[in-house]
Design an enzyme around this catalytic site. Sequence first.
Site, short mmCIF file in Angstrom:
data_model
loop_
_atom_site.label_atom_id
_atom_site.label_comp_id
_atom_site.label_asym_id
_atom_site.label_seq_id
_atom_site.Cartn_x
_atom_site.Cartn_y
_atom_site.Cartn_z
N LYS A 26 -23.68 -7.71 -19.34
CA LYS A 26 -23.45 -9.10 -18.94
C LYS A 26 -24.73 -9.70 -18.34
O LYS A 26 -25.14 -10.79 -18.73
CB LYS A 26 -22.31 -9.15 -17.93
CG LYS A 26 -21.66 -10.50 -17.80
CD LYS A 26 -20.50 -10.44 -16.80
CE LYS A 26 -19.29 -9.73 -17.39
NZ LYS A 26 -18.31 -9.36 -16.34
N ARG A 96 -19.52 -10.61 -10.23
CA ARG A 96 -19.00 -10.07 -11.50
C ARG A 96 -19.56 -8.69 -11.79
O ARG A 96 -20.74 -8.44 -11.61
CB ARG A 96 -19.38 -11.00 -12.65
CG ARG A 96 -19.20 -12.47 -12.35
CD ARG A 96 -19.76 -13.36 -13.46
NE ARG A 96 -19.05 -13.24 -14.71
CZ ARG A 96 -19.43 -13.83 -15.84
NH1 ARG A 96 -20.54 -14.56 -15.86
NH2 ARG A 96 -18.74 -13.68 -16.94
N GLY A 105 -12.01 -5.45 -18.83
CA GLY A 105 -10.91 -5.45 -17.87
C GLY A 105 -10.85 -4.23 -16.96
O GLY A 105 -9.94 -4.10 -16.15
N MET A 107 -13.20 -3.21 -14.74
CA MET A 107 -13.79 -3.39 -13.41
C MET A 107 -13.49 -4.78 -12.90
O MET A 107 -12.83 -5.57 -13.55
CB MET A 107 -15.27 -3.09 -13.48
CG MET A 107 -15.50 -1.59 -13.63
SD MET A 107 -17.22 -1.18 -13.58
CE MET A 107 -17.83 -2.11 -14.94
N ARG A 363 -21.87 -11.59 -25.81
CA ARG A 363 -22.14 -10.19 -26.18
C ARG A 363 -21.76 -10.01 -27.65
O ARG A 363 -20.97 -10.81 -28.19
CB ARG A 363 -21.33 -9.24 -25.30
CG ARG A 363 -19.86 -9.37 -25.55
CD ARG A 363 -19.02 -8.46 -24.69
NE ARG A 363 -17.67 -9.04 -24.65
CZ ARG A 363 -16.84 -8.91 -23.66
NH1 ARG A 363 -17.17 -8.25 -22.59
NH2 ARG A 363 -15.64 -9.47 -23.71
N HIS A 481 -2.72 23.45 -41.76
CA HIS A 481 -2.61 23.31 -43.22
C HIS A 481 -2.34 21.86 -43.62
O HIS A 481 -3.02 21.28 -44.45
CB HIS A 481 -1.50 24.23 -43.73
CG HIS A 481 -1.24 24.07 -45.19
ND1 HIS A 481 -0.23 23.28 -45.67
CD2 HIS A 481 -1.89 24.57 -46.27
CE1 HIS A 481 -0.25 23.31 -47.00
NE2 HIS A 481 -1.25 24.09 -47.38
N SER A 793 -25.05 27.51 -49.03
CA SER A 793 -24.10 26.46 -48.69
C SER A 793 -23.44 26.89 -47.38
O SER A 793 -22.83 27.96 -47.31
CB SER A 793 -23.06 26.30 -49.79
OG SER A 793 -22.08 25.38 -49.37
N CYS A 860 -20.47 22.87 -46.96
CA CYS A 860 -19.19 22.61 -47.64
C CYS A 860 -18.02 22.76 -46.69
O CYS A 860 -16.87 22.71 -47.10
CB CYS A 860 -19.03 23.52 -48.85
SG CYS A 860 -18.98 25.26 -48.43
N TYR A 880 -27.79 18.36 -49.44
CA TYR A 880 -26.55 17.62 -49.65
C TYR A 880 -25.48 18.03 -48.65
O TYR A 880 -25.58 19.09 -48.02
CB TYR A 880 -26.04 17.84 -51.08
CG TYR A 880 -25.55 19.24 -51.34
CD1 TYR A 880 -24.23 19.61 -51.05
CD2 TYR A 880 -26.39 20.22 -51.86
CE1 TYR A 880 -23.77 20.89 -51.26
CE2 TYR A 880 -25.95 21.51 -52.07
CZ TYR A 880 -24.63 21.84 -51.77
OH TYR A 880 -24.18 23.11 -51.96
#
Length: 917
Positions: A26, A96, A105, A107, A363, A481, A793, A860, A880
Amino acid sequence: MSKFVYSFGGGKADGKAQMKELLGGKGANLAEMANLGIPVPAGFTITTEVCTHYYKHQKKYPAELEKLVKQAVLKMERIMGAKFGDASSPLLVSVRSGARSSMPGMMETVLNVGLTSKTIKGLIQKTKNERFTYDAYRRLIMMYSDVVMEKAVGVEPKEGKGIRVQLEHEMAAMKREKGYSQDTDLTAEDLKKLVEIFKVKVQDILGKPFPDDPIKQLWGGIGAVFQSWNGKRAISYRRIEGIPDDWGTAVNVQAMVFGNMGDTSATGVAFTRNPATGENKFYGEWLVNAQGEDVVAGIRTPAPLNEATKNEQNKHMASLEKAMPKTYRELDKIRTNLEKHYRDMLDIEFTIQEGRLWMLQCRVGKRTGTAALNMAMDMVKEKLITEKDAVMRLSPNQMDELLHPIIDPSAEVKTSPIAKGLPAGPGGASGQIVFSANDAVEWARQGKRVLLVREETNPEDVEGMRAAQGILTGRGGMTSHAALVARGWGKCCIVGCSALDINVREKIMKVDGKEYREGDHLTLNGSKGYVYAGELAMISASENPRFVQFMKYVDKHRTLKVRTNADTPDDAKKALDFGAQGIGLFRTEHMFYGKNSEAPLFCLRKMIVSNTEEERRRALEELFPYVKRDIKATLEVMNGLPVTIRLLDPPLHEFVPQEKEKRAELAASLGIGPEELQKRADSLHETNPMMGHRGVRLGVTYPEITEMQVRAILESTAELIQEGKRVDPEIMVPVVSEVKELDDQRLLVERVHKEVCEKYGVKAIKYMYGTMIEIPRAALTAGKIAETAEFFSYGTNDLTQMGFGFSRDDIGGFVPAYVEKKILPDDPFQILDQEGIGELIQIGIERGRKTRPDLKVGICGEHGGEPSSVGFCHRVGMNYVSCSPYRVPIARLAAAQAAIRDLKGKGNAKKNVKRKK
Ligand code: ADP
Ligand code: MG
Ligand code: MG
C-alpha cells in the site's frame, strides 16, 4: 542509520513502487501514485523494519521514531493546509496497515484519527457540517475502541460481546427508537447523543476512557497496526498463503479525505478491467455520501461505476458516469495512466470529497484464470506488455482452471459444501452417486452422469472410475490410487473425505446425519475438495482461440521439452493434442488393468505362478502378442517422437488372483491342483514388496521376462519402419541401483536385437537403452551407470520414497502432521523436495554427464507436472519432464516461465549446466 519514515503527497514521494519490502504494498503504491502526479492525500509510511524492530525489542520502537513521525506530520500538515490536533483547522488522519503482499482484511485500519472534544469544534466550523463531524466521531470511537483498545491489547471478548458489536447495538437501538431505517437518517443531534453513550460504554466495558488527545490516538493507532501483524487472523492467513512471519507490516498515516460530506461526495472501489472475465472495461462500485468501509461492509448496495457494466442487481441505480460525469472522466483518465504505467490490471480505491477526486490505493488486481488469459492477450495486442510478460501473467494453477469444466462460480457462492476432502483431481463434476464401479459402468451405459463414491479405490475400479464424471472417496491421500488415476485422466476427484459414512452394501452414505442414496445428485469441486448436495451448473472455458495463441508464446520461450506418461494409444493421442513431445513413461503393466485386461492378465498370472523356466517361457509366449500389440500401437501414434518403454516393474505377487474361481481356472490351465497353486502363490509373498523382488531384479532372475518385452519393442519397431513409419523407442530398466544390473540386461537386449534383425532382414534397429534413477545409490553411482545407460529418467516417486524412507502408501499417518508442524514445507510426494531429493538428482546429472556428456535426462515421477518442480528440472538442466496428459499444458507453461525467469535473474541460473539435445 536506516530511514524509518517515508513521506508522500503534493506530487512527490520519498518512496516508489519497487520498495514494497520496506514500505509494504500500500505504501509503495501510494508513493508511486504521488510521484505520477495523481491526487493522493498526503501522508507517510513507517517501514516494515520498524515492525521487525518492534517485535525484536519487546515491542519498543527505535529511539528516533518519535522525532521522525513528528517531522513527517509537519510535512503532511503543510501540504494539506491543516494541522493535526488544531482547534481551528484540524487535520484528521487514517492509520492503515500494509504488508508486502496484500492480506485483505487481515489487519487493521483506523479512520478519522485526531478527533477530540477540542478539534470537533474546529471541524464543525471548517466544514459547516455538524452532522458529518459527529458521524466521523462515532465512526472513530467504534473503530478505535475495537482495534486499538480491545484487539491490540489482546482482550478476547466472548462471541457477540466485543466492543464494536455492543456499540452497534446502541446505534441500532437509537435508530429503532426514532423509527429510522438508514444510518444516514440519524441527525446531528442524535449523533451527538450517541457519541456520549459510546464513551460511557467504552469506559464501562474496557475500563478505560476513550482518549481525548490526538497524539495519543495516533500512537495508539500505529501500535495497533503493528500488533495486528500478530493477530490470530493474520497469522493463520500467512500460514495458508506461505507468507513468512518475519516480513512485518508497514504503517501508513494519511490525511483523511471524506466521501461522506453530502451529495457531491462519494467513495468507491474499481478494477481497471473486469477481474472475472478480463473484458477491457472499467469495472467497479461506488456509494454517494459514504466513507470507504461502507462499500466493502455491504451496509448499502453499491451502484455501478458506469453504464456499460450495469447488471441485474444495480441497473436501476445511477452510475458515477452519469451522476458525476466530470469526476468520472478524471477517474477514467487515471485508470488509463495507471494501466500504462503498471502495465497490468489494477484494483483501486478512491474517494470524492465535495467534487474533488482522491486516490487512496492501487495494486495489481487478483483475477480468475480466464481473465488472466484474456487480459494478457489483450495487453500484448495493445502493446502494453511483451509476449514474455504475457507468459508470466498466467499462473500454472490458473491454467489448470482453464482446462477443466468448473462449477459456475456464481452458483457456487450461493451454497455451501456438505463436506470437504482433499482436492485430488481438478475441475468440477456433478452427477448421480453410485457406490460400485460396476454400477458406474452400467449407469453410464444408460446415458446417466454418475459420481463414483467409494471408501477407497483399487485397480479393479478403474472402469467405473473411467465411466464416472467424478470420484469421491472417504479415505486416501493425494497419492492414493484414486488420486493418481484421476489426475492422470484430468478427472474431477476428491479423496480422504472423512466426513462420509459410506455403506456400500446399503448403497447409502451419511454426512452429518443426513442420508444420500444411490441416484441422488451431488456436485464436486475437485480443485478445492468441496462436496455439494444437488446439481450445480457447470461452465467450460475451453476452445478459446486465445488459449491456442497463448500456448504458442509459451512454446516459443521454453527450452525444456515436455513429454507425457501414457500407457495406451488413446492417452498418447490425447497427450499429443495437449502438445506432448514424446512419451516419457510407457508402463507395460497397464494392459493388465481395466478394459480388455482379462486375457493378457491371465497369461501374466500363468507366468507368475510358473515353476520352471519352461513353464514360464510358454506363458510368456502367450503373453507376447498382447504386449507387442500395445507397444506397436502406441509407437505408431507417436509418429517418430521418442517413447520410453519401461520394462515390467511391480512386484509380481500383486497380480496373483484372490478370488476362488479365478484361482481354480489358473490352476487348471497349468495342470496343477489348488494346493500347489496356493503353495506357489505363498512363496511369492514378500514382507516389503516395494523393496522386494521387482524391477530389474525380475529381469535378472527371470531373463526370459526381459527378453519377451525387448522382443516386442524391437519387432514393433522393425515392422513400423518397414511399413514406412517413423519410430523412436527407448528401453528403460527400472529400480536399478548398480551398473552391473544394467550390464546384465544389456547382454539380453543385444542378443534379442540381433535375433530380431535377422528375422526382419535388417542390419540394425535404432533404440536407446537407459535406466530410471529412483534409488539413491543409483544417483550416487550415476557416473558408472552412465557408462551403460544412454539416458536417465528420474523416477521421483520412488526416489522420494527411498530417499526419505517414507513408504508412499503409508504417509497418511504422519506427513500431514509434518506439514502442519512445518517440519516439512509440503508433502514431498507432491512437491519435489529440492533440498534433499533434488540434491540427489543434481549429483546424478553431474556425475552422469561427466561420463557421458550427451546423456539425455528427464523425469517421469508425479513431480513432472508440478510447476515448482518443473522449474527445478529446468534449472538443473534436464532435457524434458514427463507428466500425465492433462498436465502437459501446465508443464509447458511452468517450463516457459522457468526459462524466462532464468534469463531475467541470470544470477541464480546454473551457468555450468549444459542442456543436451
Ligand atoms: P484494507 O487494507 O483493509 O483495504 P485500507 O487501509 O485500504 O484497508 O482502508 C480501508 C478503507 O478506508 C479504504 O478503502 C478507504 O476507503 C478508507 N480510507 C483509508 N484511508 C483513508 C483516508 N486517508 N481518507 C479517506 N478514506 C480512507
Ligand atoms: Mg484497501
Ligand atoms: Mg518406480
